[in-house]
Design a protein around this motif. Structure first.
Motif, PDB file in Angstrom:
ATOM      1  N   MET A   1      31.378  35.948  41.862  1.00 12.50           N
ATOM      2  CA  MET A   1      31.816  37.305  41.522  1.00 12.50           C
ATOM      3  C   MET A   1      31.329  38.334  42.537  1.00 12.50           C
ATOM      4  SD  MET A   1      31.486  37.737  37.417  1.00 12.50           S
ATOM      5  CE  MET A   1      30.825  36.350  36.539  1.00 12.50           C
TER       6      MET A   1
ATOM      7  N   THR B   1      30.619  45.238  36.974  1.00 12.57           N
ATOM      8  CA  THR B   1      30.370  43.827  37.240  1.00 12.57           C
ATOM      9  C   THR B   1      29.084  43.365  36.573  1.00 12.57           C
ATOM     10  OG1 THR B   1      31.532  44.041  39.342  1.00 12.57           O
ATOM     11  CG2 THR B   1      30.136  42.097  39.054  1.00 12.57           C
TER      12      THR B   1
ATOM     13  N   LEU C   1      37.574  39.848  38.806  1.00 16.39           N
ATOM     14  CA  LEU C   1      36.394  38.989  38.658  1.00 16.39           C
ATOM     15  C   LEU C   1      36.810  37.559  38.317  1.00 16.39           C
ATOM     16  CD1 LEU C   1      34.001  41.390  36.691  1.00 16.39           C
ATOM     17  CD2 LEU C   1      33.824  40.686  39.082  1.00 16.39           C
TER      18      LEU C   1
END
Lengths: 225, 225
Positions: free
Chosen positions: B211, B174, A207
């Motif tokens: 991202m 994430t 990330l």
DNA sequence: ATCCAGTGTAAGCAATCGCTTAGCTCCGGT
DNA sequence: ACCGGAGCTAAGCGATTGCTTACACTGGAT
């Protein structure tokens, strides 16, 4: 494995303080471990010195044989914790080699720091989130260590921008956001996740690289993995 | 401006609770505002009910005219705060339109939430970091709201992956990392930054898109900006 | 006029807080 | 044999904690 445990006893991986200062009086170490557990569970103000003494197997007065005050005990914990954290970051960066690219260094540092926060989540929670409970002078001292950690990340981002390897319009803001992400692991780990600290480190390193890499140049995997 | 203040009084933007429940007794609102300030400065356990009463201009007993206990006062603050946060996220997503792409929705939600955390950093710090001080039952209730907020982000990421718009190997991880980044703003804002909440929201929205975006498809700017 | 619910305070209770004091035991040095 | 300091505890100090009790005042409905 680029990010090593740096001398930590693998059997005591869940705490930072356990591994530190093996020369110190055993009762002092027991007190620090007990305090870390208590502070992590209830916070600094929510923990009484009697709580800590109980966990360490001492009477309430036994705390003051080894520490002048509750705040000093807390200060020792935060100081050692931040020193270890900074050392972990510097070692990870150095381990990626003298000729490493900014991407390699960013990956190494973020992966190491994330795994570190996860492995030592109990201690990390204390030293990350109860810092304002320090005395003003101690706060300044520990905060200087934090700034050094931020500077490592900021330096890598700036190097990458200078070499054209990264595209980061706001280096300071991105470094802060990146460290927020990493630091916050200590707050929720190991809930919400069945991942190991190392797996989490790889995810967060990916990330981080996505955040920094220029349009269309993202590396899908780490070199050497 | 897609993310609106949603009825917040611009003159009182620094707190969440000020704008809530205008029908309630003024002293009760004053108490909630006083408690937010005190909790943000010293934490739940570091704040005494006398601190709160003083700030609200009441005697120590005056607190218990409006709240059954210190914990209930804290609970009302966290409940209202989380409701407003969730509402802000849902409104931001809805405001990006019914046919909006996942990227547009992600940008809108992250920008709104980031700006929200910055604008209301005092309240946000309390409701994000002192949550374990709630009673078990109240914690469960508030935590359900948190899960809804996570679900919004996770849903957007999953939609984007399904449509091919995003490339996110670990949607849950994430989403968690992304929310860590956003939430942590409340801890340091406004120090370390000369940016407005809106500028910070745009920066964080850009980072979030980086991202999530697949290799070579990153949007450099928001549509319409 | 009277009442009463709502809002507030002065005083104080039992419990707990961080920390101190006085004194114990233990053990290595002489 | 004896000393002296290190490690530890029992007891307790004054202060502060969350909260309760008993009582006073207010304004509107009856």
């Amino acid at each position: 494995m680029p990010q090593s445990d740096a001398g930590l006893d693998p059997a005591q991986e869940q705490g930072l303080v356990e591994a530190w200062d093996r020369a110190a009086a055993p009762a002092a170490r027991r007190l620090m471990i007990a305090a870390v557990e208590a502070f992590a569970a209830r916070g600094y103000h929510g923990t009484s010195t009697r709580d800590i003494a109980d966990r360490a197997g001492l009477s309430p007065a036994g705390v003051y044989v080894h520490f002048a005050s509750k705040e000093e005990l807390f200060y020792r914990i935060t100081l050692v914790g931040h020193q270890q954290t900074l050392r972990s970051a510097l070692e990870a960066e150095a381990a990626s080699g003298p000729a490493a690219s900014a991407a390699e260094r960013l990956r190494a540092v973020v992966a190491a720091q994330t795994a570190f926060e996860a492995r030592h989540h109990t201690t990390a929670r204390v030293i990350e989130y109860d810092l304002p409970c320090l005395s003003p002078e101690h706060f300044i001292e520990v905060n200087a260590l934090r700034r050094q950690i931020t500077a490592v990340v900021r330096g890598i981002l700036a190097d990458g921008v200078k070499s054209g390897e990264f595209d980061v319009p706001d280096v300071d803001g991105t470094a802060l956001a990146l460290l927020s992400m990493v630091t916050d692991v200590a707050r929720w780990f190991p809930a919400n996740s069945r991942q190991t600290p190392e797996q989490l480190g790889r995810l967060y390193a990916d990330l981080a690289l996505r955040m920094a890499a220029p349009h269309g140049t993202r590396a899908a995997d780490a070199p050497g993995h």
